[in-house]
Write a protein that holds these residues in place. Sequence first.
Motif, PDB file in Angstrom:
ATOM      1  N   VAL A   1     -32.404 -22.728  -7.177  1.00 22.94           N
ATOM      2  CA  VAL A   1     -32.787 -22.051  -5.939  1.00 22.94           C
ATOM      3  C   VAL A   1     -33.372 -23.008  -4.898  1.00 22.94           C
TER       4      VAL A   1
ATOM      5  N   VAL B   1     -34.617 -19.592 -14.024  1.00 20.95           N
ATOM      6  CA  VAL B   1     -34.708 -20.023 -12.626  1.00 20.95           C
ATOM      7  C   VAL B   1     -35.703 -21.178 -12.529  1.00 20.95           C
TER       8      VAL B   1
ATOM      9  N   SER C   1     -37.911 -23.492 -10.524  1.00 27.30           N
ATOM     10  CA  SER C   1     -38.388 -23.219  -9.172  1.00 27.30           C
ATOM     11  C   SER C   1     -39.633 -24.022  -8.859  1.00 27.30           C
TER      12      SER C   1
ATOM     13  N   VAL D   1     -30.054 -20.592 -12.753  1.00 23.95           N
ATOM     14  CA  VAL D   1     -29.961 -20.354 -11.309  1.00 23.95           C
ATOM     15  C   VAL D   1     -30.802 -21.393 -10.573  1.00 23.95           C
TER      16      VAL D   1
ATOM     17  N   VAL E   1     -39.011 -15.818  -4.962  1.00 28.19           N
ATOM     18  CA  VAL E   1     -37.954 -15.376  -5.869  1.00 28.19           C
ATOM     19  C   VAL E   1     -38.403 -14.158  -6.666  1.00 28.19           C
TER      20      VAL E   1
ATOM     21  N   ILE F   1     -38.871 -17.691 -14.829  1.00 26.74           N
ATOM     22  CA  ILE F   1     -39.038 -18.578 -13.678  1.00 26.74           C
ATOM     23  C   ILE F   1     -40.033 -19.653 -14.081  1.00 26.74           C
TER      24      ILE F   1
END
Length: 468
Positions: A365, A245, A247, A363, A256, A336
């Motif tokens: 976000v 992720v 971020s 992913v 998250v 992350i």
Amino acid sequence: MTLRLSFHGGAGTVTGSRHLLEAPQATLLVDAGLFQGLKELRLRNWRKPAFDPRSVDHLLLTHTHIDHAGYLPRLVRDGYAGPVHCTPGTRDLAELLLLDAAKIQEEDAAYANRKGYSKHRPALPLYTSQDAEEALGLMRPVDYETWLSLGEGIRTRFWNAGHILGSALVEVRVARGDGETVLLFSGDVGRYDMPLHPDPKPLPACDVLVVESTYGNRSHEDTPFLEQLRPPLLHCFARGGVVLVPSFAVGRAQLVTLLLRQAMEAGELPDVPIHVDSPMAVDATRIYGRHLNDENLDPELVGEGRARLFPTNVHFHRSVEDSKRLSEARGPRIIISSSGMLTGGRVLHHVRRLLPDPRNLLVLVGYQAPGTRGRALLEGATSLRMHGEDVPVQASFLVIHGLSAHADRDGLLRWVRSAPRPPRAVFVVHGEPEASLALEHKLRREIEGRVITPRLEQSFDVNDVLEA
């Protein structure tokens, strides 16, 4: 009594917020944002502002995002020496974000000098770490809803904006012969019904509202986070894959992590390790933890204390050695890391390792700006260029919507309607032209007074606006 309001940033663009209020008692600057994005905007950071920084008596910060606070060290370098009023949460995050911004400025200048591509000899940073330290030394934290006198007949207080840690609505009251003129600067308005942060406080009664319009022409996706994420996540875990992720380090990484842990604790996701691999995200999480028991965070987090923000099976990686060890770990697990648009940082090392493997899942976000690797993925790129190599895109990737910390069009209108009475005049700022004009048209149906979308460097006599 002359009361003048001028817009030196955040007008016609979603960046560089700087609003100058000149009253007989004092001159105030609300926010000192850095222009970002297009080169023509970034060049504005190098120009002397249209006002003399030495003429400003007080600076009021709504929050520490760089487009609202990142110009502060340069302003100090150019002569501003007055107090910088902000909330305690903003002061704590400013130390992290402004020193990081200064370090980037210094590194960019050093790189340009090594490579010789700058037109300037030598290339210089916009500001230095010393400038940032001096700016931090001017900060004077004040709690939410506490009146602060800025001189005879002028006072201010902060209201929780629900956007990020420490974010504030700024109320300014200026005495006049028969009462007060009340101005409210929204900064960035947070979203309703989101975890981590509380709802924005209702709009206080005011004569003049200066309101952001980042999402003034859009509505957020309302499909729940877990509903969007659960099927592909389970599929990735079943293959023994790693979920990556990218971020933003402040706010988004914490949100998250919290949402994932809540789903795991509820039995809606398998309890796999979550790794936060970003020095800034680690430091920001520690700062969030220090403010767990004040008004900055969702009241539902209070009571369970540290376990809610630093929950079980979440691992924080600050050192390079830690990050390198993590790069060898196999799935299933979640990493992350920043940056959120794949523009640089540790996340690129993880992308380089994980992207060629179809068992893994990437992913996204947050917003992916044009020209970034994240945008290239969205546009169907079959490989991403990084560290001198073309890395093939074999892993799955997913875009999660609805995690923005900004109120959308409906949220902004809901917030404006929360006032005891409508403002007599509204200035629509901090948005791209289409977003600002769309919100302006909506607000014209809500209030009887004037609604204005100012141009950059435009100035208004507040009394004239109110009497029109």
